[in-house]
Enzyme design. Structure first.
Site, PDB file in Angstrom:
ATOM      1  N   PHE A 237       0.903  -1.372   0.046  1.00  0.00           N
ATOM      2  CA  PHE A 237      -0.020   0.182   0.096  1.00  0.00           C
ATOM      3  C   PHE A 237       0.947   1.263   0.139  1.00  0.00           C
ATOM      4  O   PHE A 237       0.417   2.327   0.573  1.00  0.00           O
ATOM      5  CB  PHE A 237      -0.937   0.099   1.127  1.00  0.00           C
ATOM      6  CG  PHE A 237      -1.660  -1.308   1.472  1.00  0.00           C
ATOM      7  CD1 PHE A 237      -2.611  -1.537   0.441  1.00  0.00           C
ATOM      8  CD2 PHE A 237      -1.630  -2.021   2.454  1.00  0.00           C
ATOM      9  CE1 PHE A 237      -3.204  -2.710   0.628  1.00  0.00           C
ATOM     10  CE2 PHE A 237      -2.262  -3.063   2.848  1.00  0.00           C
ATOM     11  CZ  PHE A 237      -2.966  -3.467   1.688  1.00  0.00           C
ATOM     12  N   PRO A 626     -11.354  -7.853 -15.365  1.00  0.00           N
ATOM     13  CA  PRO A 626     -12.461  -7.170 -14.514  1.00  0.00           C
ATOM     14  C   PRO A 626     -12.628  -7.698 -13.122  1.00  0.00           C
ATOM     15  O   PRO A 626     -12.956  -7.153 -12.185  1.00  0.00           O
ATOM     16  CB  PRO A 626     -13.807  -7.504 -15.310  1.00  0.00           C
ATOM     17  CG  PRO A 626     -13.259  -7.521 -16.813  1.00  0.00           C
ATOM     18  CD  PRO A 626     -12.072  -8.069 -16.701  1.00  0.00           C
ATOM     19  N   LYS A 627     -12.080  -8.989 -13.018  1.00  0.00           N
ATOM     20  CA  LYS A 627     -12.154  -9.595 -11.595  1.00  0.00           C
ATOM     21  C   LYS A 627     -11.062  -9.194 -10.780  1.00  0.00           C
ATOM     22  O   LYS A 627     -11.543  -8.800  -9.576  1.00  0.00           O
ATOM     23  CB  LYS A 627     -12.131 -11.200 -11.880  1.00  0.00           C
ATOM     24  CG  LYS A 627     -11.978 -11.956 -10.527  1.00  0.00           C
ATOM     25  CD  LYS A 627     -12.118 -13.548 -10.872  1.00  0.00           C
ATOM     26  CE  LYS A 627     -12.429 -14.204  -9.651  1.00  0.00           C
ATOM     27  NZ  LYS A 627     -12.309 -15.882  -9.825  1.00  0.00           N
ATOM     28  N   THR A 628     -10.115  -9.248 -11.158  1.00  0.00           N
ATOM     29  CA  THR A 628      -9.011  -8.522 -10.373  1.00  0.00           C
ATOM     30  C   THR A 628      -9.009  -6.919  -9.928  1.00  0.00           C
ATOM     31  O   THR A 628      -8.861  -6.518  -9.054  1.00  0.00           O
ATOM     32  CB  THR A 628      -7.628  -8.940 -10.806  1.00  0.00           C
ATOM     33  OG1 THR A 628      -7.488  -8.491 -12.289  1.00  0.00           O
ATOM     34  CG2 THR A 628      -7.179 -10.386 -10.778  1.00  0.00           C
ATOM     35  N   GLN A 632      -9.743  -4.940  -6.645  1.00  0.00           N
ATOM     36  CA  GLN A 632      -8.956  -3.708  -6.169  1.00  0.00           C
ATOM     37  C   GLN A 632      -9.836  -2.703  -5.640  1.00  0.00           C
ATOM     38  O   GLN A 632      -9.491  -2.108  -4.686  1.00  0.00           O
ATOM     39  CB  GLN A 632      -7.906  -3.360  -7.304  1.00  0.00           C
ATOM     40  CG  GLN A 632      -6.847  -4.084  -7.527  1.00  0.00           C
ATOM     41  CD  GLN A 632      -5.930  -4.003  -6.524  1.00  0.00           C
ATOM     42  OE1 GLN A 632      -5.207  -3.122  -6.233  1.00  0.00           O
ATOM     43  NE2 GLN A 632      -5.660  -5.101  -5.551  1.00  0.00           N
ATOM     44  N   LYS A 695      -6.122   2.179 -17.901  1.00  0.00           N
ATOM     45  CA  LYS A 695      -5.708   3.068 -16.630  1.00  0.00           C
ATOM     46  C   LYS A 695      -5.722   2.179 -15.498  1.00  0.00           C
ATOM     47  O   LYS A 695      -6.783   1.213 -15.415  1.00  0.00           O
ATOM     48  CB  LYS A 695      -6.707   4.115 -16.502  1.00  0.00           C
ATOM     49  CG  LYS A 695      -6.879   4.938 -17.645  1.00  0.00           C
ATOM     50  CD  LYS A 695      -8.134   6.122 -17.521  1.00  0.00           C
ATOM     51  CE  LYS A 695      -8.341   7.019 -18.803  1.00  0.00           C
ATOM     52  NZ  LYS A 695      -9.192   7.758 -18.581  1.00  0.00           N
ATOM     53  N   GLY A 696      -5.056   2.388 -14.399  1.00  0.00           N
ATOM     54  CA  GLY A 696      -4.805   1.703 -13.214  1.00  0.00           C
ATOM     55  C   GLY A 696      -5.809   2.120 -12.415  1.00  0.00           C
ATOM     56  O   GLY A 696      -6.774   3.028 -12.122  1.00  0.00           O
ATOM     57  N   GLY A 698      -5.751   0.728  -8.731  1.00  0.00           N
ATOM     58  CA  GLY A 698      -5.301   0.435  -7.496  1.00  0.00           C
ATOM     59  C   GLY A 698      -5.742   1.500  -6.418  1.00  0.00           C
ATOM     60  O   GLY A 698      -5.982   1.173  -5.391  1.00  0.00           O
ATOM     61  N   GLU A 699      -5.405   2.800  -7.020  1.00  0.00           N
ATOM     62  CA  GLU A 699      -5.737   3.813  -6.237  1.00  0.00           C
ATOM     63  C   GLU A 699      -7.175   4.292  -6.017  1.00  0.00           C
ATOM     64  O   GLU A 699      -7.605   4.644  -4.733  1.00  0.00           O
ATOM     65  CB  GLU A 699      -4.909   5.072  -6.616  1.00  0.00           C
ATOM     66  CG  GLU A 699      -3.406   4.674  -6.810  1.00  0.00           C
ATOM     67  CD  GLU A 699      -2.376   4.385  -5.979  1.00  0.00           C
ATOM     68  OE1 GLU A 699      -2.693   4.427  -4.634  1.00  0.00           O
ATOM     69  OE2 GLU A 699      -1.451   3.823  -6.273  1.00  0.00           O
TER      70      GLU A 699
END
Length: 732
Positions: A237, A626-628, A632, A695-696, A698-699
């Site tokens: 993180f 789409p699953k992972t 997130q 595009k990411g 995670g955030e």
């Protein structure tokens, strides 16, 4: 991309079986013959000097090999000119065991090295340290008047003061966010495998193996002698972006003893380095009766250490997210006797957008406008800080589709207007935003003798699904089934990769993986054309397809050759590619956007809050998996709920010390706190951000969630709590 491309498919994690069966090895799990174990002894004061360290009792314990302090550490090449790592803040980075100065409570002052971890920790409890104590300051509010501008300039535009004075309606409030700690499941650890000639193989918990390699080489003068590996990371993180102090301590001990050493931090010691900084943020907004923004000021005071100026992007979001001609942004830092903060999931945005979106809710109530309508009224397709249009921005679709799924149209405007027995019900919403970044990266693709595709890059997988999405990208590029592709990461010898952070890994490393596989396609076709009788003679890449592990001639699909057969004739084929942001990106602003809708139930008598429903609509370009990706976002929403209601690191300012440095008293959401979370992605096409159009995510999952919860609580109770977390005592 072939017709059966795995890109866009919700496939399970390729590393999932290794993890659930315990076969995935983490930094503290690699066995090395003759390994020694180190335990860190930390300071108990916040500021002063070490007068004396008595290590006699510790050294007398059978099995103790060394007690390392500033007095007997080996020479360190860069300690006179501190080495900056890739994620360093402005200033002079912390150097463990540098001298007798104590800069913060919890600072490492000694390392006990023994034959076992238990012995090392026991002996560490016998080390006695005497101090010359000096006055300290750890309270951000107390240094408000001494704050200094952050080193990074923030953009402003127009004439805020005049526009604010002339605005028909105004709000002016302060919003507070506390210190938060990352608390990943895996503690920070470094296992240093010492080899003759001071050559080191290091297993480290990190988000950037090459950053750690360069750091160790630079600090210890070991250029070309260090390899860092990190195949699996149990959450980070942001806490693994910078090398943490267990790494140089383990290296020091290994070099001094000429033996392999492991240092693992205890949970309490996970509170003795970087964290999300406490902030005090002021939002002053002038607006018209119909809710149009006329003037906006966002100022933030954030805490930092006395030796580095840690700067986040906290206030810029207020200049980018909405249409407003008069914007004044200000960011100041208060220097304290603490360790330097570090990036923490959606750094800057998680707390800056919280303040902005809470203030926007207050604007909506002051103008008697629905909060969603207010945001649509001030919508813009241009990033006002940059004066550039977005390469893509489907935020309006996020608003519309998210509101529909949530049932927002049934929301009454008045606060305290919905009730179910003893519970007050509230509906709140907020906007989320994050950068769509791309950084230079490289990858290598190899078609092996057995027909398997092996792709590698020195990136990381901190639980985000990097192994899986890179495998999907590579499999798609060469038309191979997923089980014929292996992606390797977490080794500093692999092709160059940036730190895994900022939601930029798919955009950066994924693009490099794709390009490396495109380069490999050219070599495969060239190999197929070597025979004079080849059906592929004269064909270009546009004339062929890669399907089901075969090279196929498009105009005559019967003419095809298995890649495994081709490689037996030609031998192993390899290609490497490096990518960087394209020139076209310079013309545009890029971003990921979301809309979050929240329902809360508040017990009127007890002040307890339950978040019973969340809808998160996200626009993130092409979603590779789409699953992972949804996983997130789910994790981000849970953290956002924790940010709103639970998370807070308490400091006893008399001692300058954290008081709840454990998982019993540092509160995070548990299963019982989490109810219905609906995550979905809206359609968004973007040919500018990178070759993949991705595009990411995670955030973005956490950004805006705390504000949506806070806004829902106000709608339920009519009480505005501006200091996070919103606990029952504040509501009562």
């Amino acid at each position: 991309m072939n017709s059966t491309s795995p890109i866009g498919q919700p496939l399970p994690r390729v590393d999932g079986r290794l993890k659930v069966t315990g076969q995935a090895k983490y930094a503290a799990e690699f066995e090395i013959p003759g390994l020694l174990h180190g335990s860190v002894v930390n300071s108990t004061i916040a500021r002063g000097r070490v007068r004396r360290i008595d290590t006699t009792a510790a050294e007398a314990v059978a099995g103790v090999v060394l007690v390392l302090t500033h007095e007997n550490r080996p020479p360190v090449a860069s300690y006179d000119e501190p080495y900056q790592d890739d994620d360093a803040a402005d200033g002079s980075p912390f150097r463990p065991l540098y001298n007798d100065r104590v800069l913060y409570s919890g600072q490492p002052l000694a390392l006990v090295v023994a034959e076992s971890l238990e012995l090392a920790r026991y002996a560490g409890s016998l080390v006695r340290i005497e101090y010359d104590v000096e006055p300290h300051q750890t309270d951000l509010a107390a240094v408000r008047e001494q704050a200094h501008p952050a080193p990074e300039e923030v953009p402003s535009r127009g004439d805020f003061e005049a526009a604010y004075r002339g605005a028909p309606l105004q709000i002016d409030h302060e919003y507070g966010t506390p210190i938060e700690h990352h608390n990943p499941m895996e503690p920070h650890a470094s296992t240093v495998h010492y080899q003759p000639g001071d050559e080191l193989i290091i297993y480290d918990k990190t988000q950037g193996v090459q950053n750690c390699m360069r750091y160790v080489e630079g600090v210890f003068g070991l250029e070309g002698k260090v390899q860092v590996r990190s195949p699996f990371v149990g959450g980070a993180f942001g806490s693994g972006l910078r090398p943490q102090y267990q790494l140089p301590l383990a290296v020091m001990a290994a070099l001094k003893l000429k033996r392999s050493v492991r240092v693992v931090l205890k949970r309490q010691q996970m509170f003795t380095f970087g964290y999300r900084p406490r902030t005090l943020q002021r939002l002053a907004i002038g607006f018209s009766p119909n809710g149009r923004l006329e003037a906006l000021h966002h100022g933030s005071l954030g805490q930092t250490s006395r030796f580095e100026d840690f700067t986040e992007h906290e206030v810029e979001w207020s200049g980018a997210l909405y249409a407003c001609d008069n914007v004044q942004l200000e960011y100041k830092l208060g220097s304290l006797d603490v360790y330097t903060p570090i990036d923490m999931r959606a750094p800057g945005a998680a707390i800056g957008v919280y303040a902005l979106e809470a203030a926007m809710d207050e604007v909506a109530y002051a103008a008697a406008i629905d909060p969603l309508q207010l945001r649509l009224r001030n919508y813009t397709g241009i990033n006002g800080n940059q004066g550039k249009p977005y390469s893509s921005k489907e935020l309006r679709a996020c608003y519309e589709q998210g509101a529909e799924r949530f049932g927002w149209s049934r929301r009454p405007l008045e606060a305290r207007s919905m009730r179910d027995g003893h519970e007050l019900i509230g509906w709140g919403m907020a906007t989320g935003v994050w950068e769509a970044m791309q950084m230079p990266a490289s990858a290598k693709a190899c078609l092996a003798a057995d027909g398997r595709l092996i792709v590698s890059s020195a990136t990381a997988d901190i639980g985000t699904g990097t192994y899986t999405v890179m495998t999907q990208i590579a499999a798609s590029a060469l038309g191979l089934p997923m089980d014929r592709v292996e992606f390797r990461l977490g080794d500093s010898r692999f092709a160059q990769a940036p730190l895994e952070g900022g939601s930029a890994t798919v955009s950066s490393v994924g693009s490099a993986v794709h390009q490396a596989c495109v380069g490999l396609r050219e070599k495969i076709l060239d190999a197929a054309q070597q025979s004079p009788a080849s059906p592929f003679t004269g064909a270009s890449l546009d004339d062929v397809a890669f399907e089901d592990g075969e090279l196929v001639l498009k105009r005559d699909p019967a003419r095809r050759v298995p890649l495994a057969q081709l490689i037996q004739t030609s031998g192993t084929l390899e290609a490497e590619a490096s990518v960087k942001p394209g020139d076209e990106r310079e013309k545009y602003a890029t971003g990921t956007h979301s809309a979050i809708f929240v329902e809360v139930r508040v017990d009127e008598a007890l002040g307890t809050v339950r978040v019973t429903r969340v809808v998160s609509a996200v626009a993130a370009g092409k979603v590779i998996n789409p699953k992972t990706a949804a996983s997130q976002i789910l994790g981000g929403v849970v953290w956002g709920i924790g940010m709103a209601l639970h998370e807070e690191t308490w400091t006893d300012h008399r001692l300058g010390r954290y008081m709840n440095h454990n998982l019993a008293e540092y509160h995070v959401p548990v299963n019982a706190d989490i109810h219905d979370i609906d995550v979905f992605f809206v359609e968004e096409q973007d040919s500018v951000v990178n070759d993949l159009g991705s595009k990411g995510v995670g955030e973005i999952g956490i950004v805006g969630v705390a504000a949506a919860v806070a806004n829902a609580i106000y709608h339920a109770t009519g009480k505005r709590v501006r200091d996070l977390p919103i606990t029952p005592d504040k509501l009562l």
